[in-house]
Design an enzyme around this catalytic site. Sequence first.
Site, mmCIF file in Angstrom:
data_model
loop_
_atom_site.group_PDB
_atom_site.id
_atom_site.type_symbol
_atom_site.label_atom_id
_atom_site.label_comp_id
_atom_site.label_asym_id
_atom_site.label_seq_id
_atom_site.Cartn_x
_atom_site.Cartn_y
_atom_site.Cartn_z
ATOM 1 N N HIS A 117 0.837 -1.203 0.000
ATOM 2 C CA HIS A 117 0.000 0.000 0.000
ATOM 3 C C HIS A 117 0.872 1.254 0.000
ATOM 4 O O HIS A 117 0.347 2.363 0.118
ATOM 5 C CB HIS A 117 -0.888 0.032 1.251
ATOM 6 C CG HIS A 117 -1.865 -1.093 1.351
ATOM 7 N ND1 HIS A 117 -2.704 -1.453 0.317
ATOM 8 C CD2 HIS A 117 -2.155 -1.945 2.377
ATOM 9 C CE1 HIS A 117 -3.460 -2.475 0.698
ATOM 10 N NE2 HIS A 117 -3.148 -2.789 1.935
ATOM 11 N N ARG A 258 -16.545 -6.113 2.376
ATOM 12 C CA ARG A 258 -17.779 -5.572 2.935
ATOM 13 C C ARG A 258 -18.888 -5.595 1.887
ATOM 14 O O ARG A 258 -19.625 -6.558 1.774
ATOM 15 C CB ARG A 258 -17.534 -4.156 3.492
ATOM 16 C CG ARG A 258 -18.675 -3.615 4.356
ATOM 17 C CD ARG A 258 -18.333 -2.244 4.926
ATOM 18 N NE ARG A 258 -18.252 -1.226 3.898
ATOM 19 C CZ ARG A 258 -19.252 -0.459 3.489
ATOM 20 N NH1 ARG A 258 -20.441 -0.608 4.056
ATOM 21 N NH2 ARG A 258 -19.086 0.448 2.544
ATOM 22 N N LYS A 259 -19.022 -4.543 1.093
ATOM 23 C CA LYS A 259 -20.097 -4.467 0.093
ATOM 24 C C LYS A 259 -19.611 -4.702 -1.325
ATOM 25 O O LYS A 259 -20.264 -5.355 -2.121
ATOM 26 C CB LYS A 259 -20.789 -3.100 0.162
ATOM 27 C CG LYS A 259 -21.794 -2.949 1.294
ATOM 28 C CD LYS A 259 -22.554 -1.634 1.123
ATOM 29 C CE LYS A 259 -23.662 -1.497 2.146
ATOM 30 N NZ LYS A 259 -24.428 -0.235 1.956
#
Length: 301
Positions: A117, A258-259
């Site tokens: 990252h 998550r979504k």
Amino acid sequence: MSSETVQAKMQSRMARAQEMREEEKIFRYKGVLYPTIMSPLENLKAMEDLEAREDDVMLVAYPKCGFNWTVGVLRKIIDASTGEKRDSKMPPVIEFFDPGMQQRLSQVPSPRFLGTHMHPDNIPPSFIAKKTKMLVIFRNPKDTAVSFYHFSTKNPVLPTPESWDKFYTEFMSGDVPWGSYFDHAVAWEKRMDDPNVMIVTYEELKEDLCKGVRQISQFFSFDLSEEQVQAIAQDSTFDAMKETSKDSHGPLSNVFFRKGVVGDWKNHFSEAQSEAMDAEFEKHLAGTKIGAQMKYELYCK
């Protein structure tokens, strides 16, 4: 490393995090915040001397831009191309590796699958010197901020946000782990024409995953049949990945997956916050190649 070992490591870190004060969970190194438990100072210092290989498969993403999803896609591409299924379930984030693990990377057979990252200026210099190919994933900044917020509320190794409004302010100022989203984007804009860098957006992969699998495999010179491309795409939808993550991430699967939708920012941003983000995008990325690739008008207005 087996999935059981990975889960045990994760749970140990979670338990340690429960005993820490919120302010102890992050520290600043060279002006950027990092999570104390996952990326302690000794990891970051050792990483500066990490030796890259020309044939390393490097995945780079600002946090919550689709990194874990793309990890799954790339693993399937590598397995299909090499005909070997590797058992490693450890997220390939080099700043999560302690100095001993980093040293043991020299014994890992090629092609090594690594990820980070880190801001491009802070990626170990050997990856630039060896001209290692890097796949960079970006996501529209509004959905990235919302995903980062929810990730922080559920992941005890990160400071728990006081509120969405407070987190939004910190995200906009870059006072979140791994620093400013816009600093990352501006830095990658400078490398858009580098033949060893391929930038793909989360939204592009959601639109046409087969096309994404083809482009990624060609970039890394992995030879796949069209049948393999179709199979990988079918097995790599977000819902499919979330289901299989129950094996690799255990009870933490809902934290990392998550979504997986585009546009969830509309459920969180106030009008003023949306306009402020629009202004920030205009200031840093208007007229840039990476800004055009993000299709900001489509996904953030």
